[in-house]
Design a protein around this motif. Structure first.
Motif, short mmCIF file in Angstrom:
data_model
loop_
_atom_site.label_atom_id
_atom_site.label_comp_id
_atom_site.label_asym_id
_atom_site.label_seq_id
_atom_site.Cartn_x
_atom_site.Cartn_y
_atom_site.Cartn_z
N UNK A 11 27.90 -11.65 52.86
CA UNK A 11 26.37 -11.61 53.24
C UNK A 11 26.37 -10.97 54.69
N UNK A 12 25.71 -9.91 54.67
CA UNK A 12 25.68 -9.18 55.83
C UNK A 12 24.56 -9.62 56.80
N UNK A 50 36.72 10.37 55.13
CA UNK A 50 38.29 10.36 54.73
C UNK A 50 39.26 10.41 55.68
N UNK A 51 39.97 9.45 55.52
CA UNK A 51 41.40 9.39 56.53
C UNK A 51 41.04 7.97 57.40
N UNK A 52 39.60 7.56 57.47
CA UNK A 52 39.32 6.33 58.42
C UNK A 52 39.66 5.13 57.74
N UNK A 53 39.96 4.05 58.52
CA UNK A 53 40.23 2.67 58.19
C UNK A 53 38.92 2.01 57.59
N UNK A 54 38.79 0.94 56.90
CA UNK A 54 37.58 0.41 56.37
C UNK A 54 36.97 -0.16 57.51
N UNK A 103 32.65 -1.99 59.01
CA UNK A 103 32.66 -2.72 59.82
C UNK A 103 32.44 -4.40 59.44
N UNK A 104 33.11 -4.49 58.38
CA UNK A 104 32.77 -5.92 57.36
C UNK A 104 34.53 -6.51 57.43
N UNK A 105 34.59 -7.62 58.56
CA UNK A 105 35.92 -8.16 58.88
C UNK A 105 36.49 -8.58 57.66
N UNK A 131 40.82 -9.20 52.32
CA UNK A 131 40.80 -9.06 50.77
C UNK A 131 41.69 -7.98 50.17
N UNK A 132 41.89 -6.68 50.70
CA UNK A 132 42.64 -5.81 50.18
C UNK A 132 44.01 -6.32 50.45
N UNK A 133 44.58 -6.92 51.42
CA UNK A 133 46.03 -7.46 51.49
C UNK A 133 46.39 -8.50 50.37
#
Ligand code: ADP
Length: 390
Positions: free
Chosen positions: A124-125, A92-96, A101-103, A108-110
């Protein structure tokens, strides 16, 4: 002079009446306070139950869910997300990007915020094991149209993709395996029809090739049917007490002609009275496939020996050993895969379908056993499998 008394009585009456009303008023106030408190407690309890229900639902989902607040930082995540991405600490409180660590996720969020609709895409990772996810992203808006946050739902497609690939590979392999003998048969028939049939010595040779390839086709179809039956999980295994020494004798008999042709010595070194709990026909199939390989890929003038012993875990360990050229270490792990061959040309030339060991593996597994191979180049190969003792 009655008036003073009357006035006094009225005043006393008024005071008493006033006290009575006052008490009633206080009682009523008390009662309504209690009612309000009870209603609030009921509401609080209902809200707690609703929250617990939502939490249970959130955490029992198979999909991983990540909720971002207005500031784009994590405000909530469910248990599945932690399991999918092996996250154990509080996020909680951290960035995605810090969390996953998926660039691809930040753009996508934007986009979701601008386009105001649910967006789905596949990621695909790469890693030791490639993983594939479908991500559904949707923005959360308040009544006045302001964006409150974003919800990302992660659906793990890795297993489905792997199955799809395996199926595609299987279909491609089967088509290839069927096409090769079929085109040979067609080619030779056309040559015969074009005039070769009138030259008896050529015709005979061509017909033999056609016969060999037709046999290869029927063997392949037989093996494919066996594999599909074993993989459907619907195979009935008729367990019974099987005398191993006798079972091996019966299996060896089928190979007397091919062993004689190659001058291979066959040995049954299974101690008498060793009994396994197995399906006799299926055991015959296991031994047949392993013996066929041992003779096919073993050396001429060599020895093929079947032995068995009671292992420490109470299982019976059966081994089929040859003194052939052996199997390279990097192939040893793969030979039980469908259509895997160390030497493709050699296998085809020997009439192999590439499915024998895969069939063996399935049958052994249906007996709750294990199968593996040990090999040394230039020394030979030994195939082991286990069965329950009886
Ligand atoms: P195939 O029909 O080609 O024999 P299998 O599944 O039975 O298919 O075996 C897979 C491959 O494993 C074979 O093509 C061969 O290269 C290798 N193999 C199996 N058994 C032996 C053995 N005893 N010695 C050497 N190689 C073997």
């Amino acid at each position: 002079m009655i008036w003073p008394f009357l006035t006094l009585a009225a005043i006393v009456g008024w005071i008493l009446n006033h006290r009575w009303w006052q008490k009633r008023f206080t009682d009523a106030q008390e009662a309504s306070r209690k009612e309000i408190a009870q209603a609030a407690a009921r509401q609080q309890q209902a809200a707690a139950v609703a929250l617990a229900e939502k939490e249970a639902l959130f955490n029992s989902m198979i999909e991983g869910v990540l909720v971002l607040g207005q500031n784009g930082r994590v405000s909530m995540a469910n248990r599945a997300l932690g399991n999918l991405f092996s996250i154990s600490q509080d996020i909680v409180g951290k960035s995605i990007l810090e969390v996953l660590r998926i660039h691809e996720l930040a753009p996508l969020v934007n986009r979701v915020a601008k386009e105001r609709q649910v967006l789905a895409f596949e990621i695909t990772l790469a890693g030791i094991e490639q993983r594939v996810f479908e991500v559904n992203a949707s923005a959360v808006f308040s009544r006045n149209g302001e964006q409150e946050g974003t919800i990302l739902v992660f659906h793990d497609l890795t297993r489905i993709k792997r199955l799809q690939n395996t199926r595609q590979e299987f279909v491609a392999n089967v088509s290839h395996e069927l096409r090769t003998p079929l085109s040979l048969i067609k080619g030779y028939i056309e040559t015969l029809l074009d005039g070769a049939k009138d030259k008896p010595e050529v015709a005979e040779r061509f017909l033999r090739t056609i016969d060999r390839n037709a046999n290869r086709l029927s063997l392949l179809i037989e093996d494919l049917l066996t594999i599909s039956q074993l993989e459907s999980g619907k195979t009935v295994v008729n367990f019974a007490r099987v005398d191993l020494h006798q079972a091996v004798d019966r299996a060896l008999e089928d190979f007397f002609p091919s062993a004689r042709d190659k001058r291979v010595k066959l040995t049954n070194a299974v101690p008498p009275q060793l009994a396994a709990r197995a399906d006799a026909n299926r055991l015959h199939q296991i031994l047949g496939n392993l013996l066929d390989n041992a003779i096919k890929y073993g050396r001429a003038d060599g020895t093929v020996s079947i032995a068995a012993k009671l292992a420490e875990d109470g299982k019976i360990e059966v081994s089929v050993a040859d003194d052939g050229p052996g199997i390279p270490p990097d192939s040893l792990e793969r030979i039980f895969e469908r259509f895997y061959r160390v030497d493709k040309a050699r296998s085809r030339e020997q009439g192999g379908t590439g499915l024998g060991l895969s069939i063996v593996k399935h049958i052994v597994q249906s007996h709750s056993g294990r199968v593996w191979a040990v090999s040394r180049l230039g020394v030979g190969s030994t195939f082991f499998f286990t069965l329950d003792s009886c």
